[in-house]
Design an enzyme around this catalytic site. Structure first.
Site, PDB file in Angstrom:
ATOM      1  N   SER A 136       0.806  -1.214   0.000  1.00 18.27           N
ATOM      2  CA  SER A 136       0.000   0.000   0.000  1.00 18.27           C
ATOM      3  C   SER A 136       0.842   1.269   0.000  1.00 18.27           C
ATOM      4  CB  SER A 136      -0.939   0.007   1.208  1.00 18.27           C
ATOM      5  OG  SER A 136      -0.213  -0.136   2.418  1.00 18.27           O
ATOM      6  N   ASP A 382      -3.206   6.057  12.107  1.00 22.08           N
ATOM      7  CA  ASP A 382      -2.407   5.439  11.045  1.00 22.08           C
ATOM      8  C   ASP A 382      -1.086   6.197  10.956  1.00 22.08           C
ATOM      9  OD1 ASP A 382      -1.173   4.614   8.714  1.00 22.08           O
ATOM     10  OD2 ASP A 382      -2.962   4.755   7.455  1.00 22.08           O
ATOM     11  N   HIS A 385       1.030   5.082   6.674  1.00 24.26           N
ATOM     12  CA  HIS A 385       0.851   5.679   5.342  1.00 24.26           C
ATOM     13  C   HIS A 385       1.096   7.184   5.413  1.00 24.26           C
ATOM     14  CE1 HIS A 385      -1.460   1.862   5.366  1.00 24.26           C
ATOM     15  NE2 HIS A 385      -0.925   1.745   4.157  1.00 24.26           N
TER      16      HIS A 385
END
Length: 828
Positions: A136, A382, A385
């Site tokens: 990702s 998170d 990312h």
């Protein structure tokens, strides 16, 4: 040593025309190229060495610098204006109010990053595929790249297409695509579903990559990453397929399993990448910020509520693992020594500073948050990312740093490849040399100059160090390109073995009067005959069905000759057994003639022959019976003795490999009249011999009237721990093939394959390649083992330990060599 006939080729480094081209470039691009080249791909922290440019005298390390706040030039685009923005990265859309993360510019210490123009990028990508492969984080970089060019393309001239793991953005006007392929571990795993991949037990097939790689094979630019999904103490490794219940599972510690996977990836690149077309990049690990105490914050915090970068230069968090970085460095450096350059884009250190650049809680949550999470936001932040847009350079024509670095290195790679191609065309032997001294080549296959032929009684009067002379073969009439035996619609060498006891075997062992006692396994006591019933099935097509009469029609009036060692002799015996049954006994004959043995079919005026030449060039092992000698001597510059016997054949099938794996060889050049030899390792000797053979092919073969095939190496199965970890043994008692795709054992030597590939690549369409290596790797059950005639009496200790004298080199007949001949039939 007597003076050799020579071709003199001098290479003097980088040519002046290339220097002129470099002078036209901005200094920073040159610095980046110099940095990568002179550091040999090293990118471990800290990144401090400064490389000096030739043109400007400036010093710059692109990856060493600081973040500078600049709210006048940023962001380049608005988050909501990018049609293809991901909800995982759209931080402003999901409530983030402080947008300062968009206003930081990366500033290298002693230079500036170059400008960028989206239209210029699209021109560079015209008619090309740029493919990001990985997890990702690489998908985030792909989204960034798409957003950069999105606004420059009218809506009617762009499209986005999803096909399972592959997502493709197309710029129709430029016939260009920017793609992302989901492969978080690069090799095959149980996490390969692009949506449903979060499984409690992660299983990886470290030796299987073809399932993924076939989607990127023809890409022009490949950008890989893989790190995040390996962050655990150990990984369950599967030797076998996910569909089979009898695969072998073993927990392997990190980082060993990571290295195993990267080696599989690097081997695939080496064999499959077109060096003249594809540019390769590897993204270093993207750091996480999950423990704020590492940069002086709260003990129980993370990236949540962070609003500015870490300002301490050289900061390094615990989540970026140096052991993993060392592995990547080692793999890429190893690839470079093998002639394949993968550029490293080192984003780790500069990204370490950006603790505030993550989505934190400002992203789409795929599952409803619990009350405990809502009351403690950092628990679901998170910190892996990155928000978009973010991490930009200083002008309005600039773009995110990761994409900028990528384009810088793409440009450098293009320039490097162009200069390499230029040097190749200037050097008639296609050998690149960095030293500024002449390189000398021996012209092979000159009219008879050696005082006498080599035989088993030949000896070296003295031995000295290898002089470094090479074979300077010419290639008249050879076109560029590669003569592979594949069709556009199907690769017949990629497939699986299917048990088929209704169509196989194609003949009965006892019905072939020409069967060899070395290969007649049933005759010598093998009772399990399962090895005879396996059919090779390519993945997306079928092999042409064997027909002996049709094969004879192809051979009518022709000579088919196999040239090589005992493995090629086994293929010749297989061919004779496949063909002889349709020829009446009184219309066929076998004529042994020293090293040349001839099977003749009178009705077709055709012959199927075998010439013993295990090293291709002349050697003291050319006696077809008495050839096992303690000292192996070759004439590395001459195939003329053997070529006089094969030159009039219509179809030639060559092989050589096994005899080069038995230690060093002695070189006795044709012009040497004092018996003085040089010593060289087997691989080096084989390269000289292959070059002398290639010179004959290049100058003598006209593809319109002579067909030439080269059979790749036949694998051995000497260590069953390679397919059954923890075992000690070999092919003895094995009854079934290896059933996991992509298996590769130590019996197939990759450096040898690279060398052979280099030689065959130059021969282009004059030689067809029968790639039997991978398909034969699976057949651990197909060797004679102990079921063959042994020419010497076995000792009691051997008899008590059968695996000690098992033949795991040759192949039972009927068996694997029959498939090699089916492939030959397929392409004739």
């Amino acid at each position: 040593m007597a003076k050799k006939q020579q071709i003199v080729v001098a290479t003097w480094g980088v040519r002046s025309s290339f220097q002129s081209l470099i002078a036209l470039l901005v200094a920073l691009i040159f610095v980046a190229a110099v940095y990568l080249t002179q550091n040999n791909g090293k990118w471990l922290p800290p990144v401090q060495d400064m490389m000096k440019t030739e043109n400007s005298g400036d010093q710059c390390n692109l990856f060493s610098g600081k973040w500078v706040f600049d709210n006048e030039s940023y962001p380049l685009y608005k988050e909501q204006q990018c049609t293809f923005m991901s909800d995982q990265l759209a931080c402003e859309k999901f409530g983030r109010k402080d947008l300062s993360y968009q206003f930081w510019r990366w500033q290298p210490h002693q230079c500036d990053l170059p400008r960028f123009n989206a239209t210029a990028l699209l021109e560079k990508l015209r008619n090309k595929r740029l493919v990001f492969v990985g997890d990702s984080l690489n998908r985030g970089q792909w989204v960034s790249m798409v957003c950069l060019v999105d606004s420059s393309i009218p809506p009617s001239l762009k499209s986005m297409h999803h096909n399972a793991s592959l997502i493709t953005f197309k710029a129709l006007e430029y016939n260009a695509s920017i793609e992302f392929y989901w492969a978080p571990l690069l090799v095959e795993s149980n996490s390969d579903d692009p949506i449903n991949h979060r499984l409690p037990d992660r299983i990886v097939r470290v030796q299987a990559i073809e399932k993924h790689a076939r989607h990127w094979t023809d890409a022009d630019i490949l950008v890989f990453n893989s790190y995040l999904w390996w962050r655990r103490s150990q990984m369950e490794v599967l030797w076998g397929s996910f569909e089979s219940s009898d695969g072998i599972h073993k927990n392997v510690a990190m980082p060993r399993v990571y290295e195993m996977a990267l080696r599989t990836w690097s081997d695939w690149l080496e064999v499959n990448v077109n060096r003249n077309k594809t540019q390769l990049f590897f993204m270093s690990m993207s750091p996480t910020h999950q423990s704020s105490e590492e940069w002086g914050g709260a003990e129980d915090g993370n990236c949540y509520s962070e609003t500015e970068p870490v300002m301490r230069e050289g900061y390094w968090g615990r989540a970026s693992d140096p052991k993993i970085m060392h592995i990547v460095e080692s793999v890429l450096n190893d690839l470079k020594t093998r002639g394949l350059n993968v550029q490293m884009i080192n984003i780790t250190q500069l990204s370490e500073y950006r603790k505030e650049g993550h989505p934190s809680i400002y992203r789409k949550q795929w599952e409803p948050l619990t009350e405990d999470q809502i009351s403690n936001p950092s628990s679901y932040a998170d910190c892996i990312h990155w928000c978009l847009p973010g991490r930009w350079n200083k002008k309005r024509t600039h773009f995110p740093l990761l994409a900028l670095l990528l384009i810088v290195f793409i440009v450098c790679s293009i320039l490097y490849n162009e200069s390499s191609i230029q040097r190749i065309h200037e050097d008639p032997n296609h050998v690149r040399h960095d030293q500024e001294v002449p390189i000398f080549y021996v012209k092979p296959n000159l009219p008879k100059t050696a005082p006498k032929d080599l035989d088993r009684f030949s000896r070296c009067n003295s031995t000295r160090k290898y002089s470094g002379w090479r074979i300077g073969w010419s290639d008249p009439g050879v076109k560029s390109g590669r003569g592979r035996v594949t069709s556009e619609s199907c690769d017949v060498f990629s497939g699986k073995w299917v048990f088929d006891n209704s169509s196989y075997p194609l003949y009965n062992e006892s019905h072939c009067p020409y069967m060899s006692d070395q290969l007649a396994c049933h005759k010598h006591g093998r009772s399990d005959l399962g090895y005879q019933y396996w059919r090779w099935q390519p993945h997306n097509c079928n092999l042409k069905r064997w027909n002996a009469t049709e094969m004879w029609e192809k051979l009518r009036g022709k000579r088919l000759m196999f040239v090589g060692d005992s493995l090629n002799r086994g293929q010749w015996i297989s061919m004779v057994c496949l063909l002889q049954s349709v020829i009446p006994a009184n219309k066929r004959s076998m004529t042994p003639n020293a090293e040349l043995t001839i099977f003749r079919a009178e009705e077709y005026n055709a012959t199927v022959e075998f010439l013993w030449a295990p090293l291709l060039v002349e050697s003291n092992s050319d006696d077809p019976v008495n050839h096992r000698l303690d000292e192996r001597i070759i004439r590395p510059d001459s195939v003329l003795k053997h070529a006089s016997k094969w030159e009039h054949a219509d179809i030639l099938v060559f092989n050589t490999y096994l005899w080069w794996r038995q230690g060093p060889v002695k070189l006795l050049w044709s012009t040497e009249d004092n018996g003085a030899c040089e010593e060289l390792d087997g691989l080096g000797g084989m390269e000289l011999a292959m070059s002398a053979w290639a010179d004959w092919v290049a100058s003598k073969v006209n593809p319109r009237n002579k067909r030439v095939f080269f059979v790749t190496m036949s694998p051995t199965h000497l260590w069953n721990r390679e397919w059954a970890p923890g075992s000690e043994g070999n092919c003895y008692s094995e009854k079934t093939p290896i059933d996991w795709e992509g298996y590769w054992g130590s019996g197939s030597d990759l450096p040898t394959m690279r060398m052979v590939d280099k030689v065959l690549n130059r021969l282009s369409s004059k030689v067809r390649v029968l790639n039997i290596t991978q398909l034969s790797e699976y057949r651990k059950d197909g060797h004679p083992s102990i079921y063959r005639k042994f020419w010497e009496t076995l000792k009691p200790e051997q008899l008590s330990n059968p695996s000690s004298y098992s033949d795991c080199i040759h192949w039972c007949l009927p068996g694997v060599p029959d498939v090699w001949n089916e492939l030959l039939f397929h392409f004739l």
